[in-house]
Design an enzyme around this catalytic site. Structure first.
Site, PDB file in Angstrom:
ATOM      1  N   HIS A 281      -9.895  -6.555 -12.599  1.00 16.35           N
ATOM      2  CA  HIS A 281      -9.317  -7.712 -12.326  1.00 16.35           C
ATOM      3  C   HIS A 281     -10.867  -8.689 -11.567  1.00 16.35           C
ATOM      4  O   HIS A 281     -10.765  -7.568 -10.005  1.00 16.35           O
ATOM      5  CB  HIS A 281      -8.043  -8.167 -11.655  1.00 16.35           C
ATOM      6  N   CYS A 282     -11.737  -8.988 -11.604  1.00 13.65           N
ATOM      7  CA  CYS A 282     -12.405  -9.716 -10.746  1.00 13.65           C
ATOM      8  C   CYS A 282     -12.271 -10.836 -10.918  1.00 13.65           C
ATOM      9  O   CYS A 282     -12.121 -12.021 -11.412  1.00 13.65           O
ATOM     10  CB  CYS A 282     -13.810  -9.464 -11.576  1.00 13.65           C
ATOM     11  N   PRO A 283     -12.018 -11.821  -8.865  1.00 15.75           N
ATOM     12  CA  PRO A 283     -12.085 -12.781  -8.620  1.00 15.75           C
ATOM     13  C   PRO A 283     -12.947 -13.736  -8.818  1.00 15.75           C
ATOM     14  O   PRO A 283     -12.864 -14.414  -8.694  1.00 15.75           O
ATOM     15  CB  PRO A 283     -11.710 -12.159  -7.454  1.00 15.75           C
TER      16      PRO A 283
END
Length: 340
Positions: A177-179
């Protein structure tokens, strides 16, 4: 004492040892209490006493991701607009052809970077495949092999699927998951994420080169003392020379215009961002070369079931199912035939 062949024995089974498979609904008889078991019919894996609920921080995670996306959009827009304002007048003053060439490259890199960022950020990362479950007549033998039940989404989860608490959904072939894109990197947007990294790395290199080129044309001449004491030699002379250069740069920076200061900022920021993105891109390509994702690498499992390290994994990832050697001429050594 002889036992009659028509004699039968009746055994009572505790209901606690007779759980129900979530995949096909069949009752399974276990020898003892087992927290996790696999159905012999459909192949689904059931975990007992496992109740999960969404975290109360889910909304804060979504708000954090939205803020990161807005900040990154603003940074990319600032770099593009700032580069146009500072570099274009200098490049066009050098040559009209250089100006047009620079303008075309700027437009291509800007469009590719922004479009790939939008596709990676706003495209669905990849939902878990829909399968029939819950009833024995509908579920065939082995239809849910190694499937588990996601208690967050209340639906089946394939072996290649992971649940993301930040996105609140199950993602197929989830990498991480890439913020900064506010989204998961999965099967549906992983390719766009890699292309975005490549485009961003190339763009930051180009910004750094053009910032240096424009800075050399607008930077005021450095005032460095040309003479040095005769008794200073070796390392002391080199350190003195470096000190003089630094002092001259600082003095000239005080007289620099706002365009020159912005060029310095663009150069420093582009180099810093390039270093971070290059490391991330190398890591991603290495996992693709291994046929894995980041999560499967942590779990020591192949993401696509391809345990062999091969460049073919990278070609298949970018949509090329054939090997490069397919398009190259085949050279074979002809066998020598000896006639008597």
């Amino acid at each position: 004492m002889a036992v009659s062949p028509n004699e039968h024995y009746v055994t009572t089974i505790d209901k606690d040892n007779e759980p129900t498979c979530w995949g096909c609904g069949l009752h399974l008889v276990l020898p003892s209490y087992t927290p996790t078991f696999k159905c012999g019919w459909c192949g689904a894996i059931t975990s007992l006493n496992l109740q999960k609920h969404e975290s109360k921080w889910f909304k804060w995670r979504r708000l954090r991701d939205r803020c990161f996306v807005c900040v990154l959009f603003g940074f990319m827009g600032f770099v593009i607009c700032g580069g146009v304002w500072t570099v274009h007048p200098v490049v066009f003053s050098i040559s009209y052809f250089c100006g047009i060439f620079h303008l075309v490259i700027t437009i291509c890199l800007s469009v590719s970077t922004l479009s790939m960022f939008c596709l990676a950020a706003f495209r669905c990362p990849g939902a878990s495949p829909l399968v029939l479950w819950g009833s024995y007549p509908l579920v065939g033998k082995g239809d849910l092999e190694n499937y588990t039940f996601c208690h967050y989404c209340s639906k089946p989860k394939s072996p290649r699927t992971h649940h993301c608490r930040s996105c609140g959904m199950c993602v197929l072939d989830m990498d991480h998951h890439c913020p900064f894109i506010g989204n998961c990197v999965g099967a549906a947007n992983h390719r766009y994420f890699i292309i975005f990294l490549i485009s961003a790395v190339v763009s930051t290199i180009y910004v750094a080169i053009m910032s240096v080129t424009a800075g050399l044309h607008i930077w005021s001449p450095l005032s460095i003392r040309s003479h040095a004491p005769s008794n200073v030699v070796g390392t002391d002379l080199a350190m003195r020379f470096v000190k003089e250069i630094i002092i001259a740069l600082l003095n000239s920076a005080l007289l620099m215009s706002s365009r020159g200061l912005l060029l310095v900022y663009l150069f420093v920021s582009s180099i810093s961002v390039n270093l971070g993105l290059s490391v991330l891109l190398w890591q991603q390509l290495f996992y693709i070369y291994e046929g894995k994702t980041y999560l499967s690498h942590l779990n020591s499992q192949g993401g696509d079931g391809a345990d062999q390290k091969d460049c073919q994994n990278i070609l298949r990832f970018f949509g090329c199912p054939y090997s490069v050697s397919r398009y190259l001429p085949v050279v074979r050594d002809s066998e020598k035939r000896h006639t008597k």
